[in-house]
Design a protein around this motif. Structure first.
Motif, PDB file in Angstrom:
ATOM      1  N   VAL A 117     -21.472  39.469 -20.330  1.00  0.00           N
ATOM      2  CA  VAL A 117     -21.865  40.672 -21.081  1.00  0.00           C
ATOM      3  C   VAL A 117     -20.669  41.268 -21.808  1.00  0.00           C
ATOM      4  CG1 VAL A 117     -22.676  43.048 -20.840  1.00  0.00           C
ATOM      5  CG2 VAL A 117     -23.843  41.213 -19.619  1.00  0.00           C
ATOM      6  N   ARG A 118     -19.533  41.378 -21.108  1.00  0.00           N
ATOM      7  CA  ARG A 118     -18.328  41.927 -21.744  1.00  0.00           C
ATOM      8  C   ARG A 118     -17.870  41.039 -22.900  1.00  0.00           C
ATOM      9  NH1 ARG A 118     -16.771  42.602 -16.302  1.00  0.00           N
ATOM     10  NH2 ARG A 118     -15.464  40.747 -16.459  1.00  0.00           N
ATOM     11  N   ALA A 119     -17.874  39.727 -22.657  1.00  0.00           N
ATOM     12  CA  ALA A 119     -17.421  38.804 -23.699  1.00  0.00           C
ATOM     13  C   ALA A 119     -18.348  38.841 -24.913  1.00  0.00           C
ATOM     14  CB  ALA A 119     -17.346  37.386 -23.128  1.00  0.00           C
ATOM     15  N   THR A 120     -19.623  38.983 -24.689  1.00  0.00           N
ATOM     16  CA  THR A 120     -20.568  39.049 -25.808  1.00  0.00           C
ATOM     17  C   THR A 120     -20.326  40.293 -26.662  1.00  0.00           C
ATOM     18  OG1 THR A 120     -22.231  37.859 -24.513  1.00  0.00           O
ATOM     19  CG2 THR A 120     -23.017  39.088 -26.405  1.00  0.00           C
ATOM     20  N   ALA A 121     -20.097  41.435 -26.002  1.00  0.00           N
ATOM     21  CA  ALA A 121     -19.812  42.665 -26.754  1.00  0.00           C
ATOM     22  C   ALA A 121     -18.528  42.518 -27.562  1.00  0.00           C
ATOM     23  CB  ALA A 121     -19.713  43.844 -25.782  1.00  0.00           C
ATOM     24  N   VAL A 132      -9.258  32.651 -33.356  1.00  0.00           N
ATOM     25  CA  VAL A 132      -8.828  32.311 -31.999  1.00  0.00           C
ATOM     26  C   VAL A 132      -9.577  33.155 -30.970  1.00  0.00           C
ATOM     27  CG1 VAL A 132      -6.883  32.378 -30.389  1.00  0.00           C
ATOM     28  CG2 VAL A 132      -6.556  31.503 -32.706  1.00  0.00           C
ATOM     29  N   GLU A 133      -9.679  34.460 -31.241  1.00  0.00           N
ATOM     30  CA  GLU A 133     -10.335  35.345 -30.277  1.00  0.00           C
ATOM     31  C   GLU A 133     -11.812  34.984 -30.095  1.00  0.00           C
ATOM     32  OE1 GLU A 133      -9.543  39.260 -31.757  1.00  0.00           O
ATOM     33  OE2 GLU A 133      -7.806  39.519 -30.436  1.00  0.00           O
ATOM     34  N   THR A 134     -12.485  34.656 -31.195  1.00  0.00           N
ATOM     35  CA  THR A 134     -13.900  34.289 -31.070  1.00  0.00           C
ATOM     36  C   THR A 134     -14.055  32.995 -30.273  1.00  0.00           C
ATOM     37  OG1 THR A 134     -13.848  33.173 -33.228  1.00  0.00           O
ATOM     38  CG2 THR A 134     -14.590  35.461 -33.185  1.00  0.00           C
ATOM     39  N   GLU A 135     -13.149  32.037 -30.492  1.00  0.00           N
ATOM     40  CA  GLU A 135     -13.221  30.789 -29.727  1.00  0.00           C
ATOM     41  C   GLU A 135     -12.977  31.037 -28.240  1.00  0.00           C
ATOM     42  OE1 GLU A 135     -14.048  27.683 -30.585  1.00  0.00           O
ATOM     43  OE2 GLU A 135     -14.521  28.383 -32.615  1.00  0.00           O
ATOM     44  N   SER A 154     -15.649  30.492 -25.226  1.00  0.00           N
ATOM     45  CA  SER A 154     -15.320  29.691 -24.041  1.00  0.00           C
ATOM     46  C   SER A 154     -15.564  30.481 -22.765  1.00  0.00           C
ATOM     47  CB  SER A 154     -13.860  29.234 -24.098  1.00  0.00           C
ATOM     48  OG  SER A 154     -13.637  28.359 -25.186  1.00  0.00           O
ATOM     49  N   GLU A 155     -15.231  31.776 -22.810  1.00  0.00           N
ATOM     50  CA  GLU A 155     -15.448  32.628 -21.642  1.00  0.00           C
ATOM     51  C   GLU A 155     -16.939  32.753 -21.341  1.00  0.00           C
ATOM     52  OE1 GLU A 155     -14.460  37.202 -20.150  1.00  0.00           O
ATOM     53  OE2 GLU A 155     -13.427  36.357 -21.897  1.00  0.00           O
ATOM     54  N   ILE A 156     -17.748  32.907 -22.390  1.00  0.00           N
ATOM     55  CA  ILE A 156     -19.192  33.001 -22.199  1.00  0.00           C
ATOM     56  C   ILE A 156     -19.729  31.684 -21.659  1.00  0.00           C
ATOM     57  CG2 ILE A 156     -21.403  33.256 -23.403  1.00  0.00           C
ATOM     58  CD1 ILE A 156     -19.969  35.183 -25.323  1.00  0.00           C
ATOM     59  N   GLU A 157     -19.224  30.582 -22.210  1.00  0.00           N
ATOM     60  CA  GLU A 157     -19.663  29.275 -21.733  1.00  0.00           C
ATOM     61  C   GLU A 157     -19.325  29.085 -20.259  1.00  0.00           C
ATOM     62  OE1 GLU A 157     -19.330  24.611 -23.126  1.00  0.00           O
ATOM     63  OE2 GLU A 157     -17.648  25.965 -23.515  1.00  0.00           O
ATOM     64  N   ASP A 158     -18.100  29.478 -19.874  1.00  0.00           N
ATOM     65  CA  ASP A 158     -17.707  29.345 -18.469  1.00  0.00           C
ATOM     66  C   ASP A 158     -18.577  30.226 -17.566  1.00  0.00           C
ATOM     67  OD1 ASP A 158     -15.748  27.584 -19.189  1.00  0.00           O
ATOM     68  OD2 ASP A 158     -14.124  29.054 -19.166  1.00  0.00           O
ATOM     69  N   ALA A 159     -18.858  31.461 -18.032  1.00  0.00           N
ATOM     70  CA  ALA A 159     -19.645  32.393 -17.223  1.00  0.00           C
ATOM     71  C   ALA A 159     -21.075  31.885 -17.041  1.00  0.00           C
ATOM     72  CB  ALA A 159     -19.649  33.782 -17.861  1.00  0.00           C
ATOM     73  N   THR A 160     -21.682  31.425 -18.129  1.00  0.00           N
ATOM     74  CA  THR A 160     -23.056  30.935 -18.020  1.00  0.00           C
ATOM     75  C   THR A 160     -23.114  29.642 -17.208  1.00  0.00           C
ATOM     76  OG1 THR A 160     -22.794  29.888 -20.200  1.00  0.00           O
ATOM     77  CG2 THR A 160     -23.850  32.052 -20.137  1.00  0.00           C
ATOM     78  N   ALA A 161     -22.077  28.796 -17.328  1.00  0.00           N
ATOM     79  CA  ALA A 161     -22.032  27.583 -16.505  1.00  0.00           C
ATOM     80  C   ALA A 161     -21.923  27.949 -15.030  1.00  0.00           C
ATOM     81  CB  ALA A 161     -20.851  26.705 -16.919  1.00  0.00           C
ATOM     82  N   ARG A 162     -21.155  29.004 -14.729  1.00  0.00           N
ATOM     83  CA  ARG A 162     -21.031  29.473 -13.350  1.00  0.00           C
ATOM     84  C   ARG A 162     -22.379  29.976 -12.828  1.00  0.00           C
ATOM     85  NH1 ARG A 162     -18.683  29.147  -8.460  1.00  0.00           N
ATOM     86  NH2 ARG A 162     -18.479  31.158  -7.439  1.00  0.00           N
ATOM     87  N   VAL A 163     -23.093  30.714 -13.655  1.00  0.00           N
ATOM     88  CA  VAL A 163     -24.422  31.195 -13.253  1.00  0.00           C
ATOM     89  C   VAL A 163     -25.342  30.007 -12.987  1.00  0.00           C
ATOM     90  CG1 VAL A 163     -26.486  32.409 -14.041  1.00  0.00           C
ATOM     91  CG2 VAL A 163     -24.233  33.419 -14.413  1.00  0.00           C
ATOM     92  N   SER A 164     -25.315  29.031 -13.896  1.00  0.00           N
ATOM     93  CA  SER A 164     -26.150  27.842 -13.735  1.00  0.00           C
ATOM     94  C   SER A 164     -25.792  27.100 -12.448  1.00  0.00           C
ATOM     95  CB  SER A 164     -25.984  26.920 -14.946  1.00  0.00           C
ATOM     96  OG  SER A 164     -26.741  25.745 -14.792  1.00  0.00           O
ATOM     97  N   HIS A 165     -24.498  27.017 -12.166  1.00  0.00           N
ATOM     98  CA  HIS A 165     -24.046  26.343 -10.940  1.00  0.00           C
ATOM     99  C   HIS A 165     -24.550  27.076  -9.704  1.00  0.00           C
ATOM    100  CE1 HIS A 165     -21.504  24.194  -8.132  1.00  0.00           C
ATOM    101  NE2 HIS A 165     -20.902  25.318  -7.769  1.00  0.00           N
ATOM    102  N   LEU A 166     -24.516  28.406  -9.733  1.00  0.00           N
ATOM    103  CA  LEU A 166     -24.995  29.186  -8.599  1.00  0.00           C
ATOM    104  C   LEU A 166     -26.497  29.028  -8.407  1.00  0.00           C
ATOM    105  CD1 LEU A 166     -22.902  32.425  -9.193  1.00  0.00           C
ATOM    106  CD2 LEU A 166     -22.729  30.918  -7.204  1.00  0.00           C
TER     107      LEU A 166
END
Length: 488
Positions: free
Chosen positions: A177-181, A291-294, A298-310
Motif C-alpha cells: 500500500v505504501r509503495a503504491t501511494a 529509478v524510483e518507480t522501478e 520491485s517492492e510491490i512485486e516482493d510484497a505481493t509475492a510474500r502475500v502469495s507465499h503466505l
C-alpha cells in the motif's frame, strides 16, 4: 477362533467374582445360552475383528495386547480366574462399532465361559437396567467431553494460527500500500519532468539516447547487487561528490537511490556524455524518477509475492485443496506450520531447521500431521517462554533404522519432570496455567501418530534439552481409520 465345547456348570461359573451375586435361575440361564470352551495355547481373538463374544476366564493364563505400528504391545498378562475381555460394550448396540479393542491369546490350556454378544447385551439390560444407563451415560458423556474439549483445542490453535498469519500478512500488505501511494506520486512527477524535458533544447538524437539510457537503467535496477553498509556509504559519498561537481542540486538526496539501484559514476558519465552539461541536471532528475518507480515496483512485486507465499503456506497447512490421505513431503508440512506459527514463536526464539532433504515422502493424512506439528511447536514455545522467553527450537528430520522417518522437536526449555513424564500423553493432563491449556494437545497428537498413522510418539527430556520425537512408517499402505469408540 472357536475352542473345544465343554460342560457348563452353573455352580462353577457362580464362583467367579463377576457372577457371584447372581441367582440360581440367572446362572442357569447363562449356562443354557452361553457355553464353556477350552483353548490350547494360541490366539483367541484378534484386535479389530467383529466383537461377537464376551469371555470370562475360568482357569488358565491369558495375554492381552494392542497393535502399535508394526508391533504387538502387551498390555496385560494374568492367571486370575474371573478376568474378562471381549465384547464388553455389546450393551451399547449399534451406536458404536462393535469390534475387539485388543487381541487375546492364551499361554497354556485355558477354559473360558463364553457368552454371545447379543445374549450379554440382553442380560445386562434386563438384569441391571440402572447400571446400563449409568454406563451408557459415562461412555457417551466422556466421548462428548473429549469431542467438545478437542474442538476447543483446535479453536485455540486456530486462534494462534490466525493471529500469526494476520501479523505476517499485514507487513507485506502495508508495504504494498505504501509503495503504491509513492509510485503514484513518482509517476506524476515523472510526467511533469518529461514535459519539461520535451520543451527543452534536446535534439531527437539526444532524446533517443536518453530513452535508451533509461531502458538500460531499468535493467540495472533489476540486477542491483547487495552491498554491505560500508560499501553503500562509500558509493553514496562518491556519487554525491560527482553530482555536486556537475551542478546537480541536492545530489546527496539522489545518491542513496542510485546506489540502491546499482548505479555508479560510470553510469553517470554515460548520461553526461549523452545529454551535455547544460541539461544534465534535468536529465538526472528524470532518470531518478525512473529509478524510483522501478524500485517501488520491485517492492510491490516482493510484497505481493510474500502475500502469495503466505496464502500458499496456509493452503499447505490446512490441506483444503488436497485429498485427506496422500503421500506428502514432510518438510513442506513443517515449513508451512512454522510459518503459520511464526507470530507466536516471535523474535526471541531462534528456529533451527535441521532437515535431511533426501528423505522420501511419507504416506498419511497431512492436515492431521500439521496438527501434531502445531501442538508440539506450541508446547516447545510455551516451555521456552516459561523459562525466560529466549531459547532455541530445533526441528530435525532423519531416517530411523531405514524403515521409519523421524521428526524431532527439540527445545531448550526447563524439561519435563520425571514424575510426570508418564502422564503427559494422558487426556486433560496439562502443566499450563488454568485457561491456557486443555490437556488434550498431546493426547490428540498421540492418537493421530499412533492410532491413525501406526507410528510412534515419544519424549526424551532433561533440563535444557527436551525432544519430542515422531516416528512415521515409510510404507505406502493406507493406515486404517481410528475406531470411533473409546478403548477400554
Amino acid at each position: 477362533m472357536s475352542g473345544r465345547p465343554l460342560p457348563c456348570s452353573p455352580r462353577e461359573i457362580g464362583s467367579l467374582f463377576l457372577f457371584e451375586k447372581l441367582t440360581a435361575e440367572q446362572l442357569g440361564r447363562l449356562c443354557s445360552e452361553g457355553r464353556v470352551e477350552g483353548f490350547d495355547p494360541g490366539p483367541v481373538y484378534t484386535e479389530g475383528d467383529p466383537a461377537t463374544c464376551f469371555y470370562v476366564m475360568i482357569e488358565g493364563a491369558v495375554v492381552l495386547s494392542r497393535r502399535v505400528g508394526a508391533d504387538d504391545v502387551e498390555v496385560n498378562r494374568t492367571s486370575q480366574p474371573g478376568v474378562y475381555a471381549g465384547a464388553m460394550q455389546a450393551y451399547l448396540g449399534d451406536r458404536v462399532r462393535q469390534v475387539y479393542n485388543n487381541s487375546m491369546r492364551v499361554t497354556e490350556p485355558t477354559r473360558f465361559f463364553v457368552l454371545p454378544a447379543a445374549t450379554f447385551a440382553a442380560v445386562m439390560t434386563e438384569w441391571f437396567p440402572m447400571a446400563v444407563h449409568l454406563l451408557e451415560g459415562l461412555f457417551f458423556g466422556s466421548k462428548n467431553t473429549h469431542a467438545a474439549i478437542g474442538q476447543r483445542e483446535r479453536l485455540l490453535a486456530l486462534g494462534s494460527l490466525s493471529a500469526g498469519l494476520t501479523h505476517e500478512l499485514n507487513n507485506p500488505a502495508a508495504a504494498a500500500v505504501r509503495a503504491t501511494a509513492s509510485l503514484r506520486e513518482r509517476v506524476a512527477k515523472m510526467r511533469h519532468k518529461l514535459a519539461v524535458i520535451a520543451e527543452g533544447p534536446f535534439s531527437p538524437a539526444a532524446l533517443a539516447q536518453l530513452i535508451e539510457i533509461q531502458e538500460r537503467t531499468a535493467e540495472r535496477v533489476a540486477k542491483a547487487p547487495v552491498l554491505s553498509p560500508l560499501e553503500a556509504s562509500d558509493r553514496e559519498d562518491a556519487l554525491t561528490d560527482w553530482l555536486d561537481d556537475h551542478g546537480v542540486e541536492q545530489g546527496w538526496r539522489l545518491a542513496p537511490t542510485f546506489v540502491q539501484a546499482g548505479l555508479d559514476i560510470d553510469w553517470l558519465e554515460q548520461v553526461a556524455a549523452a545529454v551535455g552539461d547544460g541539461i544534465l541536471p534535468g536529465a538526472v532528475g528524470w532518470l531518478n524518477y525512473t529509478v524510483e518507480t522501478e524500485l517501488l515496483m520491485s517492492e510491490i512485486e516482493d510484497a505481493t509475492a510474500r502475500v502469495s507465499h503466505l496464502v500458499d503456506a496456509a493452503k499447505q497447512y490446512s490441506q483444503l485443496d488436497r485429498a485427506p490421505y496422500q503421500v506428502a513431503d514432510v518438510h513442506q508440512l513443517l515449513d508451512s506450520t512454522l510459518l503459520m506459527l511464526s507470530g507466536k514463536i516471535g523474535g526471541r526464539i531462534k528456529v533451527v531447521k535441521d532437515y535431511d532433504r533426501s528423505l522420501p515422502r511419507v504416506p498419511g493424512y497431512p492436515a492431521e500431521l500439521n496438527q501434531v506439528w502445531t501442538n508440539l511447536v506450541d508446547n516447545a514455545v510455551s516451555a521456552i517462554s516459561g523459562a525466560g522467553g529466549e531459547g532455541t527450537l530445533t526441528v530435525r528430520t532423519a531416517r530411523d533404522h531405514g524403515e521409519r522417518l523421524l521428526v524431532e522437536f527439540r527445545d531448550t526449555g526447563p524439561g519435563v519432570p520425571p514424575e510426570i513424564r508418564d502422564r503427559i500423553f494422558d487426556p486433560f493432563f496439562t502443566t499450563k496455567p488454568v485457561g491456557e491449556g486443555t490437556g488434550l494437545g498431546l493426547d490428540i497428537s498421540w492418537r493421530i501418530v499412533v492410532d491413525k498413522h501406526h507410528g510412534t510418539l515419544r519424549v526424551e527430556s532433561e533440563p535444557g534439552d527436551t525432544r519430542f520425537q515422531v516416528l512415521l512408517p515409510l510404507s505406502t499402505a493406507a493406515p486404517a481409520p481410528v475406531p470411533t469408540e473409546e478403548p477400554e
